[in-house]
Design a protein around this motif. Structure first.
Motif, short mmCIF file in Angstrom:
data_model
loop_
_atom_site.label_atom_id
_atom_site.label_comp_id
_atom_site.label_asym_id
_atom_site.label_seq_id
_atom_site.Cartn_x
_atom_site.Cartn_y
_atom_site.Cartn_z
N HIS A 115 0.85 -1.19 0.00
CA HIS A 115 0.00 0.00 0.00
C HIS A 115 0.88 1.25 0.00
O HIS A 115 1.94 1.27 0.64
CB HIS A 115 -0.89 0.06 1.24
N VAL A 151 -9.71 4.47 -0.92
CA VAL A 151 -8.79 3.47 -1.42
C VAL A 151 -8.96 3.32 -2.92
O VAL A 151 -10.08 3.11 -3.41
CB VAL A 151 -9.02 2.09 -0.75
N THR A 177 -7.66 9.32 5.12
CA THR A 177 -6.58 8.58 4.48
C THR A 177 -6.87 8.42 2.99
O THR A 177 -8.03 8.28 2.58
CB THR A 177 -6.40 7.18 5.10
N ASP A 178 -5.81 8.43 2.23
CA ASP A 178 -5.86 8.11 0.80
C ASP A 178 -4.82 7.03 0.55
O ASP A 178 -3.64 7.23 0.83
CB ASP A 178 -5.56 9.34 -0.05
N THR A 179 -5.28 5.90 0.02
CA THR A 179 -4.40 4.74 -0.17
C THR A 179 -4.49 4.24 -1.60
O THR A 179 -5.58 4.16 -2.18
CB THR A 179 -4.78 3.62 0.81
N SER A 217 0.24 5.18 1.05
CA SER A 217 -0.83 5.92 1.74
C SER A 217 -0.40 7.31 2.17
O SER A 217 0.78 7.56 2.45
CB SER A 217 -1.28 5.15 3.00
N GLN A 243 -0.56 2.81 9.60
CA GLN A 243 -0.84 4.21 9.28
C GLN A 243 -1.20 5.00 10.54
O GLN A 243 -0.64 6.07 10.82
CB GLN A 243 -2.02 4.31 8.32
#
Length: 789
Positions: free
Chosen positions: A299, A357, A318-320, A301, A381
């Motif tokens: 990942h 995601v 969060t942006d993954t 992130s 994270q």
């Protein structure tokens, strides 16, 4: 005194007798009379157009039975994905075909293109080398962000692009954005969760067998869930009715998630056995395992944490980017979504949490669940950004976590799960006690006197285990139920066979399950035998993963045993000429309450099968019961981990000097096995944090394709045992399963990576190095480079 039997005792693992004496029965030990051997010709390019496969010369070589290519599988189903994810626009994920053998294109190094079946493995290999393959190498897509750029090469030509889905979950994004806009402080961290290769001790094996006499197929395989393999392969790939297909998983030497999935090699061996009318066997080499076993993690992130003026957590987003690899593996789509996004609240009462995601196809080996499956990625994270926030606002990292702990249960998080019970303060306090925090300053000074930097790292985590209930996960896209089953068969002499849907590949089921049944009946554990791994013998169960064995299958076993007790009491009441309501069972004796009249367990079981004196008008002879158990909720183990590391400033080498885990697993059935599971998980977590990294170059070539280049942890990479404390004395029982258990198999792998990295950053900060983050693995070269600024 410690118990010596039953729930809470630590009897030696009965299965270890055969394992330690070389008497185990692994899949590669199975040889069927007349079997042939298969060798796969695998792509040596990451992305290539298959122009022609000339097998004529190879087919004429000695010993060759038949050569298969993708053309032989036209009309045969592809390998299915078991979980459909719906994106943030309400559209289903993109689900490209995954053929058993490559058709038209090869999409990763290791993609099987042809398969040679021969009388011997050597002959199969020789013939594979003689196949003339015309493959046109195409540009490879490896970097996930680049894969989504306009004009990027497509992994699958029939898709618009390389995006599998764009998924968003939790609080509405605009609400979370507003919280961030008004926050007193925002901490941002970009990080990578490194790709891992599971590397179980036993590589994968498949032996296909076919009986023309009754049109029945049999597959022996290294699987964590044989019934799921039977369902997926029979119904979706080969079209074999379930009553004509048996899947057997004997002893399995480690799985760690990578043996959950249905693989092309299993389908091929089953298909080829029928096509060749003889058994077909494949045993993976370690090199094949690196490029055909599903990988883990991978990942990229960005996580942001918003705090108010009093340092309360008020928002998280969060942006993954999650790598799917070239194809969707069995549970791949669920890992970065429902197994990851739903845990982003962690142990903390953060009112706004938004998770995004993007799942991406690349020309790499498929990525799927690896020990912890989504939970380690979420924990890493969250616990890294909290540590960074603590430094930025100038507060103690333990105090900041404590201030924001959830303390009231049940607790519904913004990411759709409800924690039924827990005590995060208790595990934190236990961790502090075991770490001897007052003595840390002296230990740091001693390290500095020896020219080393010493750091302290802490981490709190929660995980969701025993994925459930089926009606909920069905709404979330699961294409199978997530219940489990057990059949308890009492023999006439009182011994018991318990057939379970769970599969043991190192967890100790053959020891632990009898402890539960024996305690309920008051008999010796040696009277209970566990049967698993053979779909022709066990009830339909969903296998072992997600720390579900005791919480789900164990609960089914309890329910079936309760049915046994209820029926046995009816028989005992008849034998004792008493009312059923007056019968008690204790220590293997049925007695009339308040009297000394009793009848032994063995007498009751014999009466069930020799019903000369039996209440036939009320109940049937025999004593066998089955129960299916579908949990009402996940279970939520939690823990507080801490470690101390030393960093050599001259080389960047990190040494783990002390490690403590304080876990809440609910009720514990076998403390010794729990400790072993946690030790193993921590070892794997240390491996990820410091050593392991699966790397590709820009052409999609696997750079870490063997133990020469992939650094597995060794004994001297782990703390000495006297500096390695595993505690599970903090117990808040699960409220919704009959055993009150939560699961322990993945905790160590979830809790240890951020603990290690937090400790390394603390060590560097103590030495005056303004280093905020180093991506895993925190290798000597990366640490040294970070110290140089």
């Amino acid at each position: 005194m410690p118990k010596d039997h039953g729930i809470g005792a630590s009897p030696k693992r009965r299965e270890d007798v055969r394992f330690l004496t070389g008497a185990g029965n692994y899949t590669d030990d199975i040889n069927v009379q007349g079997q042939a051997y298969v060798h796969f010709l695998r792509s040596d390019v990451a992305h290539g157009k298959i122009n022609n496969i000339d097998t004529a010369a190879a087919a004429a070589m000695p010993g060759v039975v038949r050569i298969f290519t993708g053309a032989d599988f036209e009309g045969v189903g592809g390998i299915p994905c078991g979980w459909q994810v719906t994106d943030k626009h309400g559209e289903p994920m993109k689900e490209p075909a995954h053929p058993v053998l490559a058709q038209g294109k090869a999409r990763h190094v290791g993609d099987p293109i042809a398969a040679v079946v021969a009388d011997s493995l050597e002959e199969a290999r020789n013939a594979a080398e003689a196949i003339e393959l015309d493959i046109e190498e195409l540009p490879a897509v490896v970097d996930m962000k680049a894969a989504l750029e306009g004009g990027a090469t497509k992994v699958h030509d029939d898709l618009d692009d390389n995006l599998c889905y764009d998924w968003q979950f939790g609080s509405p994004a605009d609400e979370t954005d507003a919280v961030f806009a008004n926050a007193a402080h925002v901490t941002t961290l970009e990080l990578i969760n490194n790709r891992l290769v599971a590397n179980p001790m036993e590589p994968r094996v498949a032996v296909g067998d076919y009986s023309r006499a009754n049109d029945e197929s049999k597959l022996y395989t290294t699987s964590q869930n044989p019934h799921v393999i039977r369902l997926l392969m029979g119904a979706f790939v080969l079209g074999i009715p379930e009553h004509k297909l048996t899947v057997i998983a004997p002893d399995v030497g480690g799985g760690f998630g990578t043996k959950i999935f249905h693989y092309a090699e299993e389908a091929f061996c089953t298909f080829a056995a029928k096509a060749c009318n003889r058994p077909v066997k494949w045993t993976s080499t370690r090199s094949e395992a690196f490029m055909s076993d599903a990988h883990g993690r991978d990942h990229v992130s960005k996580i942001e944490l918003a705090l108010d003026a009093d340092n309360n957590f008020i928002g998280l987003r969060t942006d993954t980017y999650a790598n799917m690899g070239a194809y969707l593996s069995t549970f791949a789509s669920s890992v970065p979504t429902w197994l990851h996004g739903t845990l982003m609240a962690g142990n903390y009462k953060t009112p706004n949490v938004t998770v995004n995601v993007k799942a991406v196809f690349t020309n790499t080996v498929p990525v799927d669940a690896y020990r912890g499956a989504g939970r380690p990625e979420a924990t890493y994270q969250l616990e890294r950004v909290i540590d960074k926030a603590a430094r930025e606002v100038g507060v103690d990292p333990i105090a900041l976590r404590r201030q924001n702990f959830i303390t009231q249960f049940p607790y519904a998080t913004p990411v759709a799960v409800e924690y039924d019970t827990g005590d995060y303060e208790a595990t934190m306090a236990k961790m502090e006690e075991l770490m001897d925090l007052p003595g840390f300053a002296a230990r740091r000074a001693a390290s500095e006197a020896n020219g080393k930097l010493r750091g302290f790292g802490v981490n709190c985590f929660i995980e969701a285990c025993g994925i459930a209930p089926s009606n909920l996960v069905g709404q979330l896209g699961a294409r199978a139920g997530l219940y489990d089953a057990a059949t308890v068969r009492v023999n006439a002499t009182g011994s018991i066979s318990v057939m379970v849907g769970a599969h043991s590949h190192g967890q100790g089921h053959e020891t632990v399950f009898p402890q539960v049944v024996a305690e309920m009946l008051g008999i010796d554990e040696s009277m209970v035998d566990i049967v698993h791994g053979d779909t022709s013998k066990i009830p339909f169960g969903m296998g072992t993963y997600g720390s579900r064995s005791l919480a789900v299958c164990g609960s089914a076993m309890v329910r079936a045993t309760e049915k046994i007790i209820n029926k046995a009491k009816k028989i005992a009441a008849h034998l004792l000429e008493a009312s059923e309501g007056d019968i008690e069972l204790k220590d293997g004796q049925f007695s009339i309450a308040g009297t000394d009249k009793s009848v032994a367990w063995g007498d009751v079981t014999l009466a069930a099968y020799v019903p000369h004196n039996y209440p036939l008008e009320d109940i049937e002879p025999g004593l066998e019961e089955t129960a299916f158990y579908d949990p009402a909720n996940f279970t939520y183990p939690a823990g507080a981990y801490a470690c101390e590391v030393e960093v050599d400033p001259d080389t960047g080498k990190v040494t783990v000097e002390k490690f403590v885990s304080a876990d809440d697993f609910g009720n514990v059935v076998n403390p010794m096995i729990v400790e072993g599971q946690v030790h193993g998980g921590i070892a794997q977590g240390i491996g990820q944090a410091l050593l392991e990294n699966c790397a590709y170059d820009e052409n999609g070539q696997l750079l870490s394709a063997s133990y020469m280049d992939y650094a597995m942890p060794r004994a001297d990479d782990l703390p000495h045992m006297e500096n390695y404390t595993v505690d599970h004395s903090c117990q808040t029982p699960c409220t919704h399963n009959p055993l009150g258990v939560k699961g322990c198999g993945e905790a160590g792998a979830i809790g240890s990576p951020p603990t290690i990295v937090n400790a390394v950053i603390d060590a560097l900060q103590s030495g005056g190095h303004n280093v905020e983050h180093i991506d895993m693995p925190v290798s000597p070269s990366r640490v040294w480079e970070a110290m140089q600024g």
